[in-house]
Design an enzyme around this catalytic site. Structure first.
Site, PDB file in Angstrom:
ATOM      1  N   ASP B  25      -6.555  20.218  20.585  1.00  0.00           N
ATOM      2  CA  ASP B  25      -6.718  18.786  20.378  1.00  0.00           C
ATOM      3  C   ASP B  25      -7.276  18.600  18.979  1.00  0.00           C
ATOM      4  O   ASP B  25      -8.460  18.856  18.738  1.00  0.00           O
ATOM      5  CB  ASP B  25      -7.663  18.224  21.451  1.00  0.00           C
ATOM      6  CG  ASP B  25      -7.973  16.743  21.234  1.00  0.00           C
ATOM      7  OD1 ASP B  25      -7.440  16.151  20.265  1.00  0.00           O
ATOM      8  OD2 ASP B  25      -8.754  16.183  22.035  1.00  0.00           O
ATOM      9  N   LYS B  87      -7.682  12.832   9.918  1.00  0.00           N
ATOM     10  CA  LYS B  87      -6.518  12.482  10.720  1.00  0.00           C
ATOM     11  C   LYS B  87      -5.982  11.095  10.353  1.00  0.00           C
ATOM     12  O   LYS B  87      -4.791  10.829  10.464  1.00  0.00           O
ATOM     13  CB  LYS B  87      -6.920  12.520  12.192  1.00  0.00           C
ATOM     14  CG  LYS B  87      -5.778  12.406  13.182  1.00  0.00           C
ATOM     15  CD  LYS B  87      -6.301  12.694  14.571  1.00  0.00           C
ATOM     16  CE  LYS B  87      -5.263  12.529  15.650  1.00  0.00           C
ATOM     17  NZ  LYS B  87      -5.835  12.857  16.973  1.00  0.00           N
ATOM     18  N   GLU B 184      -1.198  12.862  23.261  1.00  0.00           N
ATOM     19  CA  GLU B 184      -2.531  13.017  23.842  1.00  0.00           C
ATOM     20  C   GLU B 184      -2.672  12.394  25.234  1.00  0.00           C
ATOM     21  O   GLU B 184      -3.168  13.061  26.150  1.00  0.00           O
ATOM     22  CB  GLU B 184      -3.585  12.467  22.871  1.00  0.00           C
ATOM     23  CG  GLU B 184      -3.760  13.392  21.673  1.00  0.00           C
ATOM     24  CD  GLU B 184      -4.402  12.738  20.455  1.00  0.00           C
ATOM     25  OE1 GLU B 184      -4.876  11.595  20.580  1.00  0.00           O
ATOM     26  OE2 GLU B 184      -4.427  13.371  19.395  1.00  0.00           O
ATOM     27  N   ASP B 206      -6.523   5.676  26.047  1.00  0.00           N
ATOM     28  CA  ASP B 206      -7.069   6.744  25.209  1.00  0.00           C
ATOM     29  C   ASP B 206      -7.591   6.164  23.902  1.00  0.00           C
ATOM     30  O   ASP B 206      -6.824   5.882  22.983  1.00  0.00           O
ATOM     31  CB  ASP B 206      -5.947   7.775  24.951  1.00  0.00           C
ATOM     32  CG  ASP B 206      -6.409   8.942  24.087  1.00  0.00           C
ATOM     33  OD1 ASP B 206      -7.562   8.922  23.605  1.00  0.00           O
ATOM     34  OD2 ASP B 206      -5.604   9.876  23.898  1.00  0.00           O
TER      35      ASP B 206
END
Lengths: 180, 621
Positions: B25, B87, B184, B206
């Protein structure tokens, strides 16, 4: 054991072991779709040779394409007609019945008004109304394709469905717009 | 073997060695690595017992790179060389990153993706992410005691093609064989679903450090089918920090802080946010570099009020996803909470109110994605899983091409199940036109300028014809990673020209080599050794796969065909333990070539057996 040849070119109905009919058993389609993907999906091949990975990708793509086509009444009707050698001429044949065109114009006006007034309830109503018309068209299409084999009339119905799908898309876009 | 389970009775596949595979992850705030051990998915800790690796990378003057806690510890003192939340920059140009002025970096604009100027030179977000991945790879290999066969890397479901490509490139740069890019929320659903053996429609909400995803899935008889996904790839916990930061500036009458002070206050803002998950109010106290003291009290109520519209921004994609799935709130059987930001009470409350039910939080929201990715990695590596299950995912954004007047013609609609291919025909608009420019875009808007540009290429050599008579067939193919390939060809004339494009921001093989060579000698040797190990692993895996296939389905081939395959296998076996990485590669290719026909026959048989299954089930009905 003798290999049974699974023809990559076979039609989408046969691929899922379904009869060549517009009316279909949605449960059977879903069940067969899952069974097939379980056999061919790239996730089942990622540790195997490149040739098997490539084949799996081609098959999984095809199974998805077949499933999408059969799930959508518009695509299914169009596809079934193409199997009978009939082109639905959705791009070229715009000669629609007058009452249908009038209804289309009216729907568009209602849609514009709903967007202008940011009227969610009006959109809800429209959506329900379009759904009803689509259902009626589907029933007629089933009759023409499965019972009467009248492909010219069926073609006209597919073209109508295409109009309705377009308006349904625009209603969806209007929902998104009002929600932002 | 997981695949063609049609062996004759008593002819089962040989047991094989457990292949080392992990799920990673790669998060905005923290990153994790997990693996399946004795049938159970577990997160791998570092030597100090910590599972979470802060996604922070610091470049220093002497060329060394710090990752994780040491980098995080230095972020206030050395903000310009300490990259956090990288990210957010993956696959993003300067104009995409709106709030960059608030971040303490020296940003360099570059075609396709912005870059960051550090004391160790200009670094791309791909390189920074690769540093994080390398640490996780090393952690996994030390912990598992061997080279990895590969890894599943998770990405936000709402990541576009550029962001996915960048993530895959980062993994390659870190010497990781990417088994799959996995969304994800889907990873989380696997961890939850397999745990609870659930059936029905589930929503996965999420909210991570920098991204928000909502996915609607149907779980049925071991199949995880994503019905729709939506989200915002620039919305997450960082934005909540930013709100506190801005509020603090205003409250303290401050403006125009230095890079160090900005980072310092952002760090405090984050701590205050975390405090408020447990307490009704918190004190934010800091001394800035110029001696000014910041000391403010923040209550939960104030925090809720200032982040209200961030929550609204998560509910809007949620409504869209449900609408796309043609479902209502009442159809949702459970709501799974993923991502550290879902610990905030106001998030849980908003989700509960919207879905009219208490969301599920029994798995650690920080770990659930990595745990699910590990389960998928285990299956993809070819380790037999206890129960057979299948994952069907979708693309998050529509794909199309530019037509006359700057309009977008959608070729593949959002939420199409992957892998997927769609083709559409276009034509020329001028007499004698011999070339056509094809501009590939991603997004939902009608105007090209409102969508994301993925690639531009030209189809040349179209035979001169009257306007409107050429037939240019453009084909979009999206693979199981959600990555796009586009090709175009003129079909009318019988003369076909085809071109396949990779989006321009993707790294070419040469770029990877160059980046690796820019590293020091030690790193280079390490890479060579790694390349050899990877080839050997691949070779052994292939030998085992073909051996099993022959044992199962050798009957599909005649003697000479089997002999030919065996010869190729012997060639590969004889050199696999040697040091010649090129020769191994060559032999792998030869064996792959030799098995093309065999693979075809096996696939035919497999599909036929699935069909036979239908007929039987129909009889039963």
């Amino acid at each position: 054991m003798l290999p049974i040849s699974a023809d990559f070119q076979q039609d989408y109905f046969s691929l899922f072991g379904l009869p060549l009919r517009f009316q279909l058993d949605r449960n059977a389609l879903e069940q067969h779709y899952r069974t097939l993907q379980t056999q061919v999906h790239p996730d089942k091949f990622s540790h195997l040779s490149q040739s098997e990975q490539r084949l799996s990708m081609q098959w999984a793509t095809r199974v998805n394409e077949a499933y999408q086509t059969l799930c959508s009444p518009l695509a299914r009707g169009r596809y079934l007609l193409s199997l009978h050698g009939v082109d639905t001429q959705e791009e070229t044949n715009t000669a629609m019945p007058l009452d249908f065109l009038m209804e289309q114009m009216e729907l568009r006006e209602v849609l514009e008004a709903a967007r202008r007034n940011k009227d969610m309830a009006a959109l809800d109503n429209m959506e329900a109304r379009v759904k009803l018309t689509v259902n009626e068209l589907q029933q007629q299409l089933a009759l023409e394709l499965d019972e009467k084999q009248d492909y010219a009339t069926a073609s006209g119905l597919v073209r109508k469905l295409k109009f309705m799908e377009k308006i349904a898309e625009e209603i969806g876009a209007a929902f998104d717009e009002l929600d932002s | 073997m997981a695949l063609l389970q049609i062996a004759e009775p008593g002819l089962s596949a040989a047991p094989h060695q457990h292949r080392l595979a992990v799920g990673i992850d790669l998060g905005t705030t923290n990153s994790l690595v997990a693996t399946v051990r004795n049938g159970i998915s577990v997160v791998l800790n570092d030597d100090d017992g910590a599972a979470l690796l802060p996604s922070v990378v610091r470049y220093t003057v002497d060329g060394s790179v710090q990752v994780g806690l040491p980098a995080q510890a230095a972020q206030n003192a050395d903000p310009q060389n300490t990259i956090v939340s990288v990210k957010r920059f993956m696959g993003r140009g300067l104009k995409d990153v709106g709030d960059v002025v608030d971040l303490p970096y020296r940003v360099v604009d570059a075609p396709g993706m912005l870059q960051l100027r550090t004391v160790a030179g200009v670094k791309s977000p791909v390189e920074v992410s690769a540093e994080i991945l390398k640490v996780l790879r090393d952690r996994a290999e030390r912990s598992l005691g061997g080279a990895l066969v590969g890894a599943v890397i998770t990405v936000p479901a709402y990541f576009d093609d550029a962001q996915r490509q960048a993530t895959k490139d980062a993994a390659r740069l870190a010497g990781i064989n990417v088994l799959r890019l996995l969304n994800e929320p889907t990873a989380a659903a696997i961890a939850y679903g397999l745990d609870n053996a659930s059936e029905g429609v589930y929503a996965v909400y999420d909210l991570g450090g920098g991204t928000f995803d909502i996915s609607i899935l149907r779980l049925s008889k071991g199949v995880f089918e994503v019905l729709a996904t939506n989200g915002d790839s620039a919305l997450g916990g960082d934005d909540f920090d930013q709100r506190i930061y801005c509020w603090t500036l205003e409250k303290s009458g401050l403006s125009q802080l230095s890079a160090n002070d900005t980072r310092l206050l952002l760090t405090h803002a984050r701590a205050a946010k975390e405090q408020l998950s447990e307490h009704g109010q918190t004190q934010l106290t800091a001394v800035l570099s110029g001696g000014e003291v910041v000391d403010v009290t923040l209550t939960r109520e104030d925090f809720y009020a200032m982040t209200q519209n961030l929550l609204a921004r998560t509910l809007q994609p949620t409504r869209r996803a449900l609408r796309d799935a043609k479902l209502g709130v009442d159809d949702v059987r459970g709501v799974v909470m993923v991502g550290g930001s879902t610990r905030m009470p106001q998030v849980q409350r908003a989700v509960a109110e919207y879905f009219k039910q208490t969301p599920l939080t029994n798995l650690d929201p920080d770990k659930v994605v990595a745990l699910g990715a590990a389960i998928q990695a285990n299956v993809l590596a070819g380790n037999r899983s206890a129960d057979d299950w299948l994952l069907l995912d979708v693309i998050p954004l529509s794909l199309g091409i530019e037509t006359m007047g700057g309009l977008v013609e959608k070729i593949m609609p959002r939420n199409s199940t992957i892998p997927s291919a769609r083709a559409q025909e276009f034509t020329t608009y001028k007499d004698g036109q011999t070339a056509m420019s094809i501009h590939v875009v991603q997004g939902e808007r009608e105007l090209v300028s409102d969508c994301r540009s993925l690639a531009k290429f030209e189809l040349r050599g179209i035979p001169p014809m009257v306007a409107g008579s050429a037939r240019i067939r453009v084909t979009f193919q999206v693979d199981a990673d959600g990555l796009l390939n586009v090709s175009a060809r003129e079909t009318n004339s019988g003369i076909e020209s085809a071109v396949t494009v990779k989006p321009a921001y993707g790294l070419q093989e040469d770029d990877i080599t160059r980046m690796l060579q820019d590293g020091n000698q030690y790193a280079r040797d390490d890479m060579l050794a790694r390349a050899l190990r990877e080839q050997q692993t691949e070779a052994r895996q292939l030998l085992e796969a073909v051996d099993n296939a022959l044992a199962q389905d050798g009957a599909l081939l005649d003697e000479p065909a089997i002999r030919q395959i065996r010869t190729c296998m012997n060639d590969l076996s004889s050199i696999v333990d040697g040091g010649d990485h090129g020769a191994i590669k060559h032999s792998i290719e030869a064996l792959n070539q030799a098995t093309v026909n065999f693979a075809q026959k096996r696939m035919d048989q497999s599909v036929a057996s699935a069909l036979k299954g239908h007929k039987l089930s129909e009889l039963e009905n």
